[in-house]
Design a protein around this motif. Structure first.
Motif: not given
Length: 360
Positions: A78, A115-119, A154, A180-181, A212
């Motif tokens: 990344r 965590w990068y968007g995929d549980n 999650d 987180y997000s 973000d």
């Protein structure tokens, strides 16, 4: 000791020149042999003589990062620019600890977390990181403990990982990121996690992230300079204002970097919320008792102004030694704290005794 500055891909940090860096200049053995030839009483021109630490390592570092292979693979792919993490090894940690007189380090994953968007990927990476930390503790007896990572957001998987990490791996606590997000730790969506951590009377170490919302706000000013500390303050205030610290009083929170900017904001928090009726219903005792019961580490925060602000807020019993290795040389915290000329009993509490009481 000579202070030099270097720009890394991640940020600009003061790097303190120590013997591990000598190979970049000349063979380390030849350099050290040359110093030995000068004699124990000799002082290099323009340098201050500093006696090496003769006692056995005793410090306990609660803010020390590890980077398992899967985590390194993610940040390299990344292009996060986090070179110190990409180059980390357990052996380098041991060497840094020995130089800084650190007996034990509690390792944790740095931001950006697992965590990068995929549980499913987050569950796998959290498990890899936690098992890797447990192996370190076995491979280097007495030198490492760990704060285990969770695949938040999650929640169900996080509850399962809490059980595995604390019951099977015997982790010393849990590491949570400050947000987180865009959701901070007082958010209702995290309540099941907080409830379980409270039931277990868990130690919860928190680490800030570059949120973000607040990237590239000021040209030339990296998020690590202001935003990491600010994200810690945001999550502490979130936990406070939501009443989370009151509803779950047995969670023992440890906040990085002396609480970020929180000590400077305490007056505003007390003024704005102290007389608020809705806040008083959630936090009957007011803000200060809740802030004073939490723990705060010294990573990147050992200098006199920061320590003065923190010690005006909390008693010495709530301050823990932390280095932020490998982002900062482990000896930097030792140097900065030592420059405060604290009484011996205060230094002993910060560097070891408080951690032993919290993490026996």
């Amino acid at each position: 000791t000579t202070e030099i500055y270097t720009l890394s891909l991640h940020d600009a940090l003061p790097i303190w020149y120590h013997e591990s860096m000598i190979p970049a200049v000349l063979p380390r053995r030849r350099f050290l042999n040359g110093l030995a030839a000068l004699g124990a009483s000799a002082v290099l021109p323009g340098c201050q003589s500093v006696a090496p630490e003769r006692t056995a390592p005793s410090r306990i570092d609660v803010h020390h990062h590890l980077a398992p292979p899967g985590f390194i693979k993610e940040i390299v792919a990344r292009k996060t620019g986090q070179r110190p993490l990409a180059e980390w090894t357990a052996g380098k940690s041991i060497e840094a600890m020995d130089r800084a007189g650190i007996a034990t380090s509690l390792v944790s994953i740095s931001e950006p977390g697992v965590w990068y968007g995929d549980n499913a990927a987050a569950r796998a990476l959290a498990r890899e990181c936690n098992e890797f930390g447990a192996r370190m503790a076995r491979d280097y007896p007495g030198r490492f403990g760990q704060f285990a990572s969770l695949p938040i957001p999650d929640v169900d998987a996080s509850l399962r990982e809490i059980e595995f990490a604390l019951d099977v791996l015997k982790a010393d606590g849990i590491c949570l990121l400050t947000s987180y997000s865009g959701k901070y730790l007082g958010d209702p969506s995290f309540a099941p996690v907080m409830e379980e951590l409270n039931r277990r009377k868990a130690v919860v170490f928190t680490h800030p992230v570059r949120a973000d919302c607040c990237r590239n706000l000021v040209p030339g000013v990296g998020e690590n300079v202001i935003e990491l500390a600010t994200d810690t303050s945001r999550t502490i205030t979130s936990l406070l204002v939501s009443g989370t610290t009151v509803r779950y009083p047995d969670v023992r929170f440890v906040f990085s970097h002396a609480g970020g900017t929180l000590p400077a904001l305490t007056g505003r928090i007390v003024q704005l919320y102290g007389a608020n009726k809705n806040f008083a219903q959630r936090v009957p005792g007011g803000p200060l008792p809740e802030l004073k019961k939490c723990y705060y580490d010294t990573a990147n925060s050992g200098t006199a102004p920061t320590m003065a602000a923190l010690m005006a807020l909390v008693p010495t019993s709530q301050i823990l030694f932390g280095t932020d290795y490998p982002w900062v040389p482990a000896g930097a915290t030792v140097r900065d704290l030592g420059a405060n000329a604290f009484p011996a009993e205060v230094m002993a509490a910060i560097e070891r005794e408080n951690a032993l009481r919290l993490l026996p």
